[in-house]
Design a protein around this motif. Structure first.
Motif, short mmCIF file in Angstrom:
data_model
loop_
_atom_site.label_atom_id
_atom_site.label_comp_id
_atom_site.label_asym_id
_atom_site.label_seq_id
_atom_site.Cartn_x
_atom_site.Cartn_y
_atom_site.Cartn_z
N MET A 1 24.81 -22.07 7.52
CA MET A 1 23.93 -23.14 7.93
C MET A 1 23.73 -24.11 6.76
O MET A 1 23.47 -23.70 5.65
N SER A 2 23.84 -25.40 7.05
CA SER A 2 23.67 -26.42 6.02
C SER A 2 22.21 -26.51 5.58
O SER A 2 21.31 -26.29 6.38
N LYS A 3 22.01 -26.88 4.34
CA LYS A 3 20.65 -27.00 3.81
C LYS A 3 20.23 -28.44 3.60
O LYS A 3 19.09 -28.70 3.28
N THR A 4 21.16 -29.39 3.78
CA THR A 4 20.86 -30.80 3.60
C THR A 4 21.41 -31.58 4.79
O THR A 4 22.54 -31.36 5.21
N TYR A 5 20.59 -32.51 5.30
CA TYR A 5 21.00 -33.32 6.44
C TYR A 5 20.72 -34.78 6.13
O TYR A 5 19.68 -35.12 5.55
N VAL B 1 17.06 -34.87 4.43
CA VAL B 1 16.10 -33.77 4.43
C VAL B 1 16.79 -32.58 3.78
O VAL B 1 17.98 -32.33 3.99
N VAL B 2 16.03 -31.89 2.95
CA VAL B 2 16.55 -30.74 2.22
C VAL B 2 15.70 -29.54 2.60
O VAL B 2 14.47 -29.59 2.56
N ARG B 3 16.37 -28.47 2.98
CA ARG B 3 15.65 -27.26 3.37
C ARG B 3 15.16 -26.53 2.13
O ARG B 3 15.87 -26.37 1.15
N ASP B 4 13.90 -26.11 2.18
CA ASP B 4 13.35 -25.24 1.14
C ASP B 4 12.56 -24.13 1.83
O ASP B 4 12.61 -23.99 3.04
N ARG B 5 11.85 -23.35 1.08
CA ARG B 5 11.14 -22.20 1.66
C ARG B 5 10.08 -22.60 2.69
O ARG B 5 9.83 -21.88 3.65
N ALA B 6 9.47 -23.75 2.49
CA ALA B 6 8.37 -24.17 3.35
C ALA B 6 8.83 -24.93 4.59
O ALA B 6 8.08 -25.08 5.54
N GLY B 7 10.04 -25.46 4.58
CA GLY B 7 10.53 -26.26 5.71
C GLY B 7 11.60 -27.23 5.26
O GLY B 7 12.46 -26.88 4.45
N PHE B 8 11.53 -28.45 5.76
CA PHE B 8 12.49 -29.49 5.41
C PHE B 8 11.75 -30.67 4.77
O PHE B 8 10.87 -31.26 5.38
N ARG B 9 12.13 -31.00 3.54
CA ARG B 9 11.48 -32.08 2.80
C ARG B 9 12.32 -33.34 2.92
O ARG B 9 13.52 -33.33 2.75
N PHE B 10 11.64 -34.47 3.23
CA PHE B 10 12.30 -35.75 3.44
C PHE B 10 12.33 -36.56 2.15
O PHE B 10 11.33 -36.64 1.44
N LYS C 1 7.43 -35.87 2.44
CA LYS C 1 6.75 -35.11 3.50
C LYS C 1 7.58 -33.91 3.93
O LYS C 1 8.79 -33.92 3.89
N LEU C 2 6.86 -32.89 4.35
CA LEU C 2 7.48 -31.64 4.78
C LEU C 2 7.46 -31.56 6.30
O LEU C 2 6.45 -31.86 6.93
N PHE C 3 8.60 -31.17 6.89
CA PHE C 3 8.73 -31.05 8.33
C PHE C 3 9.17 -29.64 8.69
O PHE C 3 9.81 -28.97 7.89
N ARG C 4 8.85 -29.22 9.90
CA ARG C 4 9.23 -27.88 10.36
C ARG C 4 10.72 -27.77 10.61
O ARG C 4 11.30 -26.70 10.47
N SER C 5 11.35 -28.89 11.00
CA SER C 5 12.78 -28.88 11.28
C SER C 5 13.38 -30.23 10.91
O SER C 5 12.66 -31.23 10.75
N ALA C 6 14.70 -30.26 10.80
CA ALA C 6 15.39 -31.53 10.53
C ALA C 6 15.20 -32.48 11.72
O ALA C 6 15.08 -33.69 11.54
N ARG C 7 15.15 -31.94 12.91
CA ARG C 7 14.94 -32.75 14.12
C ARG C 7 13.57 -33.43 14.09
O ARG C 7 13.43 -34.59 14.47
N ASP C 8 12.54 -32.74 13.61
CA ASP C 8 11.20 -33.34 13.47
C ASP C 8 11.23 -34.50 12.48
O ASP C 8 10.59 -35.53 12.70
N ALA C 9 11.96 -34.35 11.40
CA ALA C 9 12.09 -35.42 10.42
C ALA C 9 12.80 -36.62 11.03
O ALA C 9 12.41 -37.77 10.80
#
Length: 76
Positions: free
Chosen positions: A1-5, A17-26, A39-47
């Motif tokens: 699974m990719s960690k950057t979108y 957006v970059v995945r980290d332990r807390a979610g996806f940071r924009f 900002k932190l998002f629950r998913s890349a789709r939310d961002a």
């Protein structure tokens, strides 16, 4: 699974957006999306949804729009 979108809105790059332990940071790619920067998002789709909503908003605050309507049009 990719960690950057990469997030694009239309043909414009909004950021990544970059995945980290807390979610996806924009991280914004332009000033237009700077309000989402960090900002932190629950998913890349939310961002992506947030970026699309931000793109639909006017770049001018409401009071500027109302001021422009209230001022008479001057020919130049």
């Amino acid at each position: 699974m990719s960690k950057t979108y990469i997030i694009e809105v239309g043909s414009e790059s909004a950021g990544i957006v970059v995945r980290d332990r807390a979610g996806f940071r924009f991280f914004s790619a332009s000033r237009r999306f700077s309000s989402l920067d960090g900002k932190l998002f629950r998913s890349a789709r939310d961002a992506e949804r947030a970026a699309k909503q931000r793109a639909q908003k006017s770049p001018y605050p409401d009071f500027v729009k109302s001021l422009r309507r209230a001022l008479p049009r001057f020919p130049f």
